[in-house]
Design an enzyme around this catalytic site. Sequence first.
Site, short mmCIF file in Angstrom:
data_model
loop_
_atom_site.label_atom_id
_atom_site.label_comp_id
_atom_site.label_asym_id
_atom_site.label_seq_id
_atom_site.Cartn_x
_atom_site.Cartn_y
_atom_site.Cartn_z
N HIS A 294 5.94 12.37 6.03
CA HIS A 294 5.86 11.95 4.61
C HIS A 294 4.98 13.05 3.90
O HIS A 294 3.70 12.95 3.95
CB HIS A 294 5.26 10.49 4.46
CG HIS A 294 5.16 9.97 3.33
ND1 HIS A 294 5.87 9.18 2.78
CD2 HIS A 294 4.56 10.39 1.89
CE1 HIS A 294 5.83 8.74 1.36
NE2 HIS A 294 4.90 9.85 0.68
N HIS B 112 4.58 15.70 0.04
CA HIS B 112 5.20 16.02 -1.10
C HIS B 112 4.85 17.54 -1.27
O HIS B 112 3.91 18.12 -2.00
CB HIS B 112 4.38 15.28 -2.29
CG HIS B 112 4.73 13.71 -2.23
ND1 HIS B 112 5.57 13.26 -3.08
CD2 HIS B 112 4.28 12.71 -1.49
CE1 HIS B 112 5.83 11.86 -2.70
NE2 HIS B 112 4.78 11.64 -1.84
N GLN C 2 10.24 9.59 -8.93
CA GLN C 2 8.64 9.27 -9.24
C GLN C 2 8.32 8.32 -10.25
O GLN C 2 7.66 7.66 -10.03
CB GLN C 2 8.05 10.72 -9.15
CG GLN C 2 6.59 10.45 -9.72
CD GLN C 2 5.57 10.04 -8.48
OE1 GLN C 2 5.37 10.77 -7.64
NE2 GLN C 2 5.09 8.83 -8.48
N HIS D 160 9.01 4.75 -0.94
CA HIS D 160 7.41 4.68 -1.32
C HIS D 160 7.37 3.07 -1.48
O HIS D 160 7.94 2.67 -2.62
CB HIS D 160 7.00 5.30 -2.20
CG HIS D 160 6.61 6.69 -2.27
ND1 HIS D 160 7.84 7.70 -1.83
CD2 HIS D 160 5.59 7.43 -2.05
CE1 HIS D 160 7.01 8.87 -1.51
NE2 HIS D 160 5.70 8.58 -1.90
N GLU E 60 2.94 0.32 -2.42
CA GLU E 60 1.61 1.22 -2.32
C GLU E 60 0.73 0.79 -3.55
O GLU E 60 0.39 1.20 -4.21
CB GLU E 60 2.14 2.76 -2.31
CG GLU E 60 0.69 3.50 -2.02
CD GLU E 60 0.80 5.04 -2.36
OE1 GLU E 60 1.80 5.62 -2.89
OE2 GLU E 60 0.00 5.90 -2.19
N ASP F 215 1.06 13.06 3.36
CA ASP F 215 1.41 12.64 2.17
C ASP F 215 1.15 13.80 1.14
O ASP F 215 2.09 14.26 0.40
CB ASP F 215 0.73 11.26 1.61
CG ASP F 215 1.32 10.57 0.21
OD1 ASP F 215 2.50 11.12 0.10
OD2 ASP F 215 0.72 9.89 -0.23
FE FE2 Z 1 4.14 9.75 -1.01
#
Ligand code: FE2
Length: 431
Positions: free
Chosen positions: A57, A59, A152, A210, A213, A309
């Site tokens: 995971h 970005h 996103q 995701h 969260e 992440d």
């Molecule tokens: Fe993430």
Amino acid sequence: MFDLIVRNANLPDGRQGFDIGLAGGRITAIEKRIHAVAGEEIDATGRLVSPPFCDPHFHMDATLSLGMPRMNMSGTLLEGIALWGELRPLLTKEALVDRALRYCDLAVSQGLLFIRSHVDTSDPRLVTAEALIEVRERVAPYITLQLVAFPQDGYYRAAEGAKSLERALDMGIDIVGGIPHFERTMDEGRLSLEALCRIAAERGLPVDIHCDETDDPMSRHIETLAAETIRYGLQGRVAGSHLTSMHSMDNYYVSKLIPLMAEAQINVIPNPLINIMLQGRHDTYPKRRGLTRVRELMAAGLNVSFGQDCTMDPWYSMGSADMLEVGHMAIHVAQMSGIEDKKQVFDALTINSAKTMGLDGYGLEVGCKADLVILQAADVIEALRLKPTRLCVVKGGKVISRSAPRIGELFLAGRPNRIDSGLDYVPKTSS
Ligand code: FE2
């Protein structure tokens, strides 16, 4: 004849002093003593030799963008998303590729050769997808990069969220992503999961969401994700990333939820570094830790793998591509202090992640691909404690990175004056 023999290696499963022979891009022998010649030999001198680390995971479109165009002052997930929204129109393909390649160089030096990166598809220009697809090709000789189409700003919430996600998949993105807790309502979050699982089933793709969260105990999209996984027959192909609301959920509800997740064979991806930083920001005291229920999920037989992440981006100002740093934090936050706990954490950085990512030929066994890392530590416990230098990184039987060992010198009369990494005076099996 071998291309490379690594001698006197300690293996993650506890075997000590073994030779590993590599030929034709595969591990072809693991024996106490290999009596053969090789193109190259490396003496591991009783150090840990591990399969490369995997980050399930990340970005990569946002990495190394810290401070652009400003810092996250509240430290929250939501300000991070807003900040990324400010940066997004300014992104160029060239800058995205440049930052991603710099990150990949760092990753190699840390023995991190398998990365799953989410790619923001909210901007209809899809410059992020274009850039990361190019990066995926350019790093393929040394890093396996999987890409997740990640809306996103929301699959339904963003004006062209649904359309852009499908266009990114058409471009060749590998995996279907989502963010149900950021849709306008719980119901739209649920609907987004139904749509995303349907798209994945129709296209024959994995899913990585995701999911929940937040610190909101009523954020229960993981329940829907598990149910949709079963409905579409996607068992084992779906990952739930973060799952931080599980930290705050009612225990009775969780006692029903975890068996459902196990039935759906959800791959669980907690991200301990980022979530110890982001979660609990609305709490006074006591402050919740915001990590999902790692120990309980592992005990229920779910496949748990840890992700990094972020590294130096709107959400997280730290990070170093070091999966042992992730494991180190997991040990603390999930209170996994026992020897067996730590072995499970090491697995969560290697073989569990490989399972989540569906990697073929991964591992340190005869027949597996000739990829490995020599660490300046004796075993997995010491590796997690010291986060040691990756002395040598091997890909396809060839050395692709070497780092000098950490060696210090003391100047104290009457005592040994040479210390290897300055730290190895504690028994190797300490917990
Ligand atoms: Fe993430």
